[in-house]
Design an enzyme around this catalytic site. Structure first.
Site, short mmCIF file in Angstrom:
data_model
loop_
_atom_site.label_atom_id
_atom_site.label_comp_id
_atom_site.label_asym_id
_atom_site.label_seq_id
_atom_site.Cartn_x
_atom_site.Cartn_y
_atom_site.Cartn_z
CG HIS A 117 -10.47 19.52 73.84
ND1 HIS A 117 -9.50 19.86 74.77
CD2 HIS A 117 -10.67 20.62 73.09
CE1 HIS A 117 -9.12 21.12 74.57
NE2 HIS A 117 -9.81 21.62 73.55
N GLY B 183 -15.92 26.60 69.77
CA GLY B 183 -16.17 25.21 70.16
C GLY B 183 -15.85 25.05 71.63
CG HIS C 155 -9.45 22.37 68.81
ND1 HIS C 155 -8.33 23.18 68.84
CD2 HIS C 155 -10.00 22.46 70.06
CE1 HIS C 155 -8.21 23.72 70.05
NE2 HIS C 155 -9.21 23.31 70.82
CD GLU C 156 -13.95 22.04 70.39
OE1 GLU C 156 -13.67 21.60 71.53
OE2 GLU C 156 -13.64 23.19 70.04
CB CYS D 265 -7.00 25.58 73.10
SG CYS D 265 -7.96 24.44 74.11
CG LEU D 266 -12.12 28.80 74.75
CD1 LEU D 266 -13.59 28.44 74.90
CD2 LEU D 266 -11.93 30.32 74.77
CD GLN E 256 -12.07 23.15 75.85
OE1 GLN E 256 -12.93 22.98 74.99
NE2 GLN E 256 -11.19 24.14 75.78
O1 GNR Z 1 -12.42 29.25 70.23
C1 GNR Z 1 -11.65 28.47 69.65
N1 GNR Z 1 -11.10 28.84 68.49
C2 GNR Z 1 -10.43 27.95 67.66
C3 GNR Z 1 -9.68 28.49 66.62
C4 GNR Z 1 -9.00 27.65 65.76
C5 GNR Z 1 -9.09 26.30 65.92
C6 GNR Z 1 -9.80 25.75 66.95
C7 GNR Z 1 -10.48 26.58 67.82
S1 GNR Z 1 -11.42 25.88 69.10
C8 GNR Z 1 -11.34 27.17 70.28
C9 GNR Z 1 -12.20 26.85 71.47
C10 GNR Z 1 -11.67 25.64 72.17
O2 GNR Z 1 -10.71 25.64 72.88
N2 GNR Z 1 -12.30 24.51 71.93
O3 GNR Z 1 -11.86 23.36 72.48
NI NI Z 2 -9.72 23.64 72.81
#
Ligand code: GNR
Ligand code: NI
Length: 194
Positions: free
Chosen positions: A140, A46, A136-137, A94-95, A51
């Protein structure tokens, strides 16, 4: 094919509110395509617009298995319209928070309403890693990070380490390198976990 630099904590843009998308034009579709390119290159499951420094209510998701077909999903102005009482734990990363992973508890199932890349309004139900990733997205888009859902002790530790690095070396953006397209026989080179 444009891979954009990914912002890393403690970048202010990751803590800001975002503006709703007003119109879906070719500029927005280019932005969405860049977000997919960046997400697949990272690789991630995601990516939210903040980001890459764009403060809009927009995210992309693809939780397809590494040896299956890609299932890209663009979420424009997404809203969670229902979430289950039942919760589940999933180890998140999270990236924008490199090399840190922790279990997060969230509703196990959700219904989300959004506009797609083609401009049509859609509603989907999600569970498992798909539900986790969408939540999660969406976080953000409100300046919320997964570390906000863990203990204050762990959060402060991660945050302070990032602030130290920022003070020593400045903003830690990184631009992922392009990955070869997925093809027969490539599976062994793909990571198991994203
Ligand atoms: O790549 C991602 N892996 C992930 C693993 C578990 C829960 C959420 C994620 S999202 C993350 C990419 C990211 O930072 N998206 O905002
Ligand atoms: Ni993230």
């Amino acid at each position: 094919m444009t891979i954009r630099p990914i912002l890393v904590i403690p970048d202010d843009k990751l803590r800001q509110e975002t503006e709703p998308v007003e119109k879906i034009d070719s500029d927005l579709q280019t932005l969405i395509d860049d977000m997919f390119d960046t997400m697949y290159a990272a690789p991630g499951i995601g990516l939210a617009a903040p980001q890459i420094g764009v403060l809009k209510r927009l995210a992309v998701v693809d939780v397809s298995k590494r040896d299956g077909e890609q299932v890209p999903l663009a979420l424009i102005n997404p809203e969670i319209v229902w979430s289950s009482e039942e919760t589940s734990f999933y180890e998140e990363g999270c990236l924008s928070i490199p090399d840190y992973y922790e279990e997060v508890e969230r509703p196990a199932r959700i219904r989300v309403r959004f506009t797609g890349r083609d401009g049509t309004e859609q509603e989907i139900e999600a569970d498992g890693v798909f539900a986790t990733c969408i939540q999660h997205e969406l976080d953000h888009l409100d300046g919320v990070l997964f570390i906000d859902h863990i203990s204050k002790l762990k959060r402060d530790m991660v945050w302070k380490k990032a602030v130290k690095l920022f003070k020593r070396e400045g903003p830690q953006t990184y631009t992922p390198k392009p990955k070869p397209p997925r093809a027969e026989g490539d599976e062994a080179e793909m990571p198991d976990e994203l």
